[in-house]
Design a protein around this motif. Structure first.
Motif, short mmCIF file in Angstrom:
data_model
loop_
_atom_site.label_atom_id
_atom_site.label_comp_id
_atom_site.label_asym_id
_atom_site.label_seq_id
_atom_site.Cartn_x
_atom_site.Cartn_y
_atom_site.Cartn_z
N MET A 1 0.84 -1.19 0.00
CA MET A 1 0.00 0.00 0.00
C MET A 1 0.88 1.24 0.00
SD MET A 1 -2.77 1.24 2.89
CE MET A 1 -3.87 -0.11 2.53
N ARG A 2 0.56 2.20 -0.84
CA ARG A 2 1.26 3.47 -0.81
C ARG A 2 0.58 4.37 0.20
NH1 ARG A 2 1.96 6.04 -6.55
NH2 ARG A 2 3.64 7.13 -5.56
N GLN A 117 8.82 1.97 -9.81
CA GLN A 117 7.78 2.64 -9.02
C GLN A 117 7.23 3.86 -9.78
OE1 GLN A 117 9.01 2.57 -4.53
NE2 GLN A 117 10.90 2.64 -5.73
N LEU A 134 5.00 -1.12 -10.97
CA LEU A 134 4.46 -1.41 -9.64
C LEU A 134 3.26 -0.53 -9.31
CD1 LEU A 134 5.01 -3.19 -7.14
CD2 LEU A 134 6.41 -1.32 -6.24
N HIS A 135 3.32 0.72 -9.70
CA HIS A 135 2.25 1.67 -9.38
C HIS A 135 1.40 2.05 -10.58
CE1 HIS A 135 5.01 2.93 -5.82
NE2 HIS A 135 4.24 1.91 -5.50
N VAL A 206 -1.64 3.55 -8.97
CA VAL A 206 -1.93 3.30 -7.56
C VAL A 206 -1.74 4.61 -6.81
CG1 VAL A 206 -1.30 1.99 -5.50
CG2 VAL A 206 -1.18 0.90 -7.76
N THR A 211 -4.07 0.13 -2.47
CA THR A 211 -3.28 -1.09 -2.40
C THR A 211 -2.77 -1.50 -3.77
OG1 THR A 211 -4.61 -1.87 -0.53
CG2 THR A 211 -3.31 -3.51 -1.69
N VAL A 212 -1.47 -1.83 -3.84
CA VAL A 212 -0.92 -2.41 -5.07
C VAL A 212 -1.57 -3.78 -5.27
CG1 VAL A 212 1.18 -3.22 -6.22
CG2 VAL A 212 1.26 -1.20 -4.73
N VAL A 217 2.30 -7.69 -6.77
CA VAL A 217 3.30 -7.82 -5.70
C VAL A 217 3.94 -9.20 -5.72
CG1 VAL A 217 3.65 -7.83 -3.19
CG2 VAL A 217 2.13 -6.12 -4.23
N SER A 241 6.01 -0.11 -0.45
CA SER A 241 5.80 -0.78 -1.73
C SER A 241 7.11 -1.17 -2.40
CB SER A 241 4.97 0.09 -2.68
OG SER A 241 5.63 1.31 -2.93
N ARG A 244 9.86 -3.35 0.68
CA ARG A 244 9.66 -4.77 1.00
C ARG A 244 10.52 -5.68 0.13
NH1 ARG A 244 3.33 -4.82 -0.54
NH2 ARG A 244 3.45 -3.57 -2.42
#
Length: 305
Positions: A1-2, A117, A134-135, A206, A211-212, A217, A241, A244
């Motif tokens: 989550m961003r 990202q 990712l986003h 996102v 939430t991604v 993920v 995001s 991790r």
């Protein structure tokens, strides 16, 4: 989550200092199997500002949150007015030397993949393939009601037609493609509904607080598992995001290497953090590995949708 952006994080004093020695990064690229994780810092040389670095946009700008966008029609009007103006500049950005170097590393078999990202598609425009966004990406638009996907250029044309004469001067353009405008400048800007069902349109990115997608993920986690090392380019790793994947690589005993001008939240997990401008650093690495930067990545850049 961003999460909602914040400037409250301060690097711990005990984090390892930065260096200008590129040899550990060169060694990783020689070995191959490097997974790249890029952030806003790789696009600053293309004219797209960073969130947190020197002069970063978070010092004056809070990106739109998913909660505000979905709950408030006026917030959506404000977002689309700013984003529409920002797209005129953002959509014209072109890949820089850093993007081209990453594409060259991929063409010469040194990479296990690229996770970005960023939402600007500059990696793809430079010639990188199989990039995991990712986003998401600003060049797509999604309907929150029916899920219909469409090209941003189509919505831009509709917004231009519906808002003839909308020519405010923005104070700045931000990393999410949003322009800084006052409420007076936004005025009565007309927002366009989904052509398929009349629902609410949102860029296919996102937002902070959103939430991604879990499958995205997990795909990234699999890339980390298969890689031999992780190379972070231009990310402060302030939000989970991206962080991790750094933690995952470190826990698996895989080298983490960071090229970023400022300290990052992942420094404690890194073998090294190189404090050099990304364009020149990655160009130097390509020359050191005898990897040419011409070809697909440096000719006329590929269209971005």
């Amino acid at each position: 989550m961003r999460m909602r952006p914040t400037l409250s994080w301060t690097p711990a004093e005990k984090l390892p200092p930065g260096t200008t020695d590129l040899e550990p990064v060169a060694d990783a690229l020689r070995a191959g199997g490097v997974l790249v994780l890029s952030g806003a810092g790789i696009s600053t040389e293309s004219g797209i500002p960073d969130y947190r670095g020197e002069g970063g946009s978070l010092s004056r700008h809070t990106p739109m949150t998913y909660q505000d966008f979905t709950a408030d029609a006026q917030a959506r009007r404000r977002y689309w007015a700013r984003s529409h103006l920002g797209w005129r500049t953002f959509g014209r950005a072109r890949p820089n030397a850093g993007h081209r170097a990453v594409a060259a590393f991929g063409r010469h078999g040194r990479l296990a993949g690229v996770i970005t990202q960023n939402v600007d598609r500059l990696h793809q425009a430079a010639g990188s393939e199989d990039v995991v966004e990712l986003h998401g990406s600003l060049d797509r638009v999604v309907c929150l009601s029916c899920g219909d996907l469409s090209a941003r250029r189509e919505l831009a044309a509709r917004l231009e037609q519906a808002n003839a004469g909308f020519e405010p001067v923005a104070a700045a353009i931000n990393p999410d493609g949003d322009a800084d405008l006052t409420d007076e400048q936004v005025g009565d800007f007309r927002v366009m509904p989904c052509r398929a069902c009349g629902g609410i349109l949102k860029p296919d990115v996102v937002f902070f607080g959103e939430t991604v997608p879990p499958q995205r993920v997990e795909h990234c986690r699999n890339l980390v598992r298969e890689a031999t090392s992780l190379l972070v380019l231009g990310s402060s790793l302030t939000v989970m995001s991206g962080l991790r994947f750094v933690r995952q690589a470190a826990q698996a005993g895989k080298p983490v290497l960071i090229v970023n001008r400022d300290p990052t939240r992942g420094d404690q997990h890194a073998l090294t953090r190189v404090e050099l401008p990304l364009g020149s650093a990655l160009t130097t690495l390509a020359h050191r590995l005898d990897i040419p930067l011409d070809g697909q990545g440096t000719a006329e850049e590929r269209p971005r949708g």
